[in-house]
Design an enzyme around this catalytic site. Structure first.
Site, PDB file in Angstrom:
ATOM      1  N   SER A   1     -15.424   1.275   5.366  1.00  0.00           N
ATOM      2  CA  SER A   1     -14.431   1.822   6.309  1.00  0.00           C
ATOM      3  C   SER A   1     -14.437   3.342   6.331  1.00  0.00           C
ATOM      4  CB  SER A   1     -13.021   1.324   5.941  1.00  0.00           C
ATOM      5  OG  SER A   1     -12.506   2.011   4.809  1.00  0.00           O
TER       6      SER A   1
ATOM      7  N   ALA B   1       0.367   0.669   6.291  1.00  0.00           N
ATOM      8  CA  ALA B   1       0.978   1.224   7.476  1.00  0.00           C
ATOM      9  C   ALA B   1       1.329   0.083   8.438  1.00  0.00           C
ATOM     10  CB  ALA B   1       0.010   2.204   8.169  1.00  0.00           C
TER      11      ALA B   1
ATOM     12  N   HIS C   1     -10.577   0.894  -2.896  1.00  0.00           N
ATOM     13  CA  HIS C   1     -11.932   0.923  -2.351  1.00  0.00           C
ATOM     14  C   HIS C   1     -12.954   1.485  -3.343  1.00  0.00           C
ATOM     15  CE1 HIS C   1     -10.353  -0.049   1.528  1.00  0.00           C
ATOM     16  NE2 HIS C   1      -9.826   1.128   1.802  1.00  0.00           N
TER      17      HIS C   1
ATOM     18  N   HIS D   1     -10.492   7.317   1.279  1.00  0.00           N
ATOM     19  CA  HIS D   1      -9.107   7.198   0.808  1.00  0.00           C
ATOM     20  C   HIS D   1      -9.032   6.064  -0.200  1.00  0.00           C
ATOM     21  CE1 HIS D   1      -9.505   4.217   3.996  1.00  0.00           C
ATOM     22  NE2 HIS D   1      -8.586   3.516   3.326  1.00  0.00           N
TER      23      HIS D   1
ATOM     24  N   ASP E   1      -4.669  -0.703  -1.606  1.00  0.00           N
ATOM     25  CA  ASP E   1      -5.991  -0.493  -1.060  1.00  0.00           C
ATOM     26  C   ASP E   1      -6.803   0.076  -2.232  1.00  0.00           C
ATOM     27  OD1 ASP E   1      -7.091  -0.841   1.507  1.00  0.00           O
ATOM     28  OD2 ASP E   1      -7.015   1.302   1.956  1.00  0.00           O
TER      29      ASP E   1
ATOM     30  N   ASP F   1       0.792  -1.251   0.000  1.00  0.00           N
ATOM     31  CA  ASP F   1       0.000   0.000   0.000  1.00  0.00           C
ATOM     32  C   ASP F   1       0.817   1.291   0.000  1.00  0.00           C
ATOM     33  OD1 ASP F   1      -1.862  -2.010   0.289  1.00  0.00           O
ATOM     34  OD2 ASP F   1      -2.898  -1.129   1.986  1.00  0.00           O
TER      35      ASP F   1
ATOM     36  N   CYS G   1      -2.213  -2.367   7.613  1.00  0.00           N
ATOM     37  CA  CYS G   1      -2.119  -3.324   6.516  1.00  0.00           C
ATOM     38  C   CYS G   1      -0.837  -4.147   6.538  1.00  0.00           C
ATOM     39  CB  CYS G   1      -2.321  -2.596   5.195  1.00  0.00           C
ATOM     40  SG  CYS G   1      -4.051  -2.073   5.026  1.00  0.00           S
TER      41      CYS G   1
ATOM     42  N   LYS H   1      -7.043  -4.907  -3.096  1.00  0.00           N
ATOM     43  CA  LYS H   1      -7.793  -5.494  -1.971  1.00  0.00           C
ATOM     44  C   LYS H   1      -8.805  -4.491  -1.422  1.00  0.00           C
ATOM     45  CE  LYS H   1      -4.300  -4.003   1.273  1.00  0.00           C
ATOM     46  NZ  LYS H   1      -5.069  -2.914   1.901  1.00  0.00           N
TER      47      LYS H   1
ATOM     48  N   GLU I   1     -14.119  -4.887   4.846  1.00  0.00           N
ATOM     49  CA  GLU I   1     -12.797  -4.307   5.035  1.00  0.00           C
ATOM     50  C   GLU I   1     -11.767  -5.420   4.845  1.00  0.00           C
ATOM     51  OE1 GLU I   1     -10.730  -2.243   4.594  1.00  0.00           O
ATOM     52  OE2 GLU I   1     -10.556  -0.886   6.307  1.00  0.00           O
TER      53      GLU I   1
HETATM   54  C1  VGL Z   1      -4.713   1.133   5.640  1.00  0.00           C
HETATM   55  C2  VGL Z   1      -6.161   2.240   7.035  1.00  0.00           C
HETATM   56  C3  VGL Z   1      -7.179   2.117   6.105  1.00  0.00           C
HETATM   57  C4  VGL Z   1      -3.325   0.623   5.381  1.00  0.00           C
HETATM   58  C5  VGL Z   1      -5.720   0.996   4.702  1.00  0.00           C
HETATM   59  O1  VGL Z   1      -2.944   0.457   4.204  1.00  0.00           O
HETATM   60  O2  VGL Z   1      -2.595   0.377   6.369  1.00  0.00           O
HETATM   61  N1  VGL Z   1      -4.940   1.756   6.791  1.00  0.00           N
HETATM   62  N2  VGL Z   1      -6.938   1.486   4.952  1.00  0.00           N
HETATM   63 ZN    ZN Z   2      -8.393   1.488   3.390  1.00  0.00          ZN
END
Ligand code: VGL
Ligand code: ZN
Length: 197
Positions: A68, A139, A62, A79, A60, A18, A143, A104, A111
Site C-alpha cells: 500500500s 479512519a 505493516h 505508515h 495497522d 487503528d 479501516c 492486520k 492490503e
Molecule cells: C488506514 C489507510 C491506510 C486506516 C490504514 O486505518 O483507516 N487507512 N492504512
Molecule cells: Zn495502512
C-alpha cells in the site's frame, strides 16, 4: 431493526480501530482531527472495563515494503511500520492491560483495511461471547468502514460511535458516504454522553 439498547451489557464488545500515532496530527498519514477520538474512546473504554466487558484494539502493522506504500505503487505514504513509534497506539489512549490486540495488514503483498481480514478477530470475538460490537477509531472511510462491513457479514450487530471516528476524506464527503453505507448495512449510531461532573 437493530437493537436500540445503547448501554453496554453482556454480549457487547468494544472494538477500537487503528488509533495509532501515524494516523494522528503530525503522523505519517494524519487523519484530520484524528486526535479528537482519543478522549471519546477513553470514555467507552471506562464503561466497558467497569462492566467487565471485552476491549479489542486493532492496529495497522505493516512490513517496511508494504504494497500500500507509494514506493510500491500504492496510494499511501509509508505508515504504521510494525514496531515503530508511528505504529504505536496513541499515548493518551487508555487501553486496559488485558485488551486484545489484533494486528492486520502484516503481509507485504496484501492490503487489509478490515480488522477481520487475515486475522482471528471473528473467532476471538465469538469465543468472548460477543454478539454486538461498539466500534470507533480511524479512519471512518477506510479501516472503520471495512471493519464494520465485515462485522455485519460475520453476523455481529454493530453500534458505531459517531463522535469517536474521523475520516481521511481523500475526496470530500468520503466520511459522510461511509457513514451512510454503514447505516444502510444496519449499523446503529450512538453519540457519547459527556462525563458526569
Ligand atoms: C488506514 C489507510 C491506510 C486506516 C490504514 O486505518 O483507516 N487507512 N492504512
Ligand atoms: Zn495502512
Amino acid at each position: 431493526m437493530a437493537d436500540q439498547r445503547m448501554e453496554p451489557g453482556p454480549g457487547d464488545a468494544l472494538v477500537i480501530v487503528d488509533v495509532q500515532n501515524d494516523f494522528l496530527p503530525g503522523g505519517a498519514l494524519a487523519v484530520p482531527h484524528g486526535d479528537e477520538v482519543v478522549p471519546v474512546l477513553n470514555r467507552w473504554i471506562e464503561r466497558f472495563t467497569a462492566r467487565g466487558l471485552p476491549v479489542i484494539a486493532t492496529r495497522d502493522w505493516h512490513p517496511p515494503d508494504h504494497c500500500s506504500f507509494q514506493a510500491r505503487g500504492g496510494p499511501w505514504p509509508p505508515h504504521c511500520v510494525a514496531g515503530t513509534e508511528g505504529a504505536a497506539f496513541a499515548p493518551g489512549l487508555r487501553l486496559p492491560p488485558d485488551a486484545l490486540v489484533i494486528s492486520k495488514a502484516t503481509e507485504p503483498d496484501r492490503e487489509a483495511y478490515s480488522g477481520f481480514e487475515g486475522t482471528a478477530l471473528a473467532e476471538r470475538l465469538r469465543a468472548l461471547g460477543a454478539r454486538r460490537l461498539f466500534v470507533g477509531g480511524l479512519a471512518t472511510d477506510y479501516c472503520v468502514l471495512s471493519t464494520v462491513r465485515d462485522a455485519r457479514r460475520e453476523g455481529f450487530e454493530v453500534v458505531l460511535i459517531e463522535d469517536g471516528v474521523r475520516a481521511v476524506d481523500v475526496r470530500p464527503g468520503d466520511g459522510e458516504r461511509a457513514l451512510e453505507e454503514m447505516r444502510r448495512l444496519g449499523t446503529a449510531l450512538v453519540r457519547t454522553e459527556p462525563a458526569a461532573a
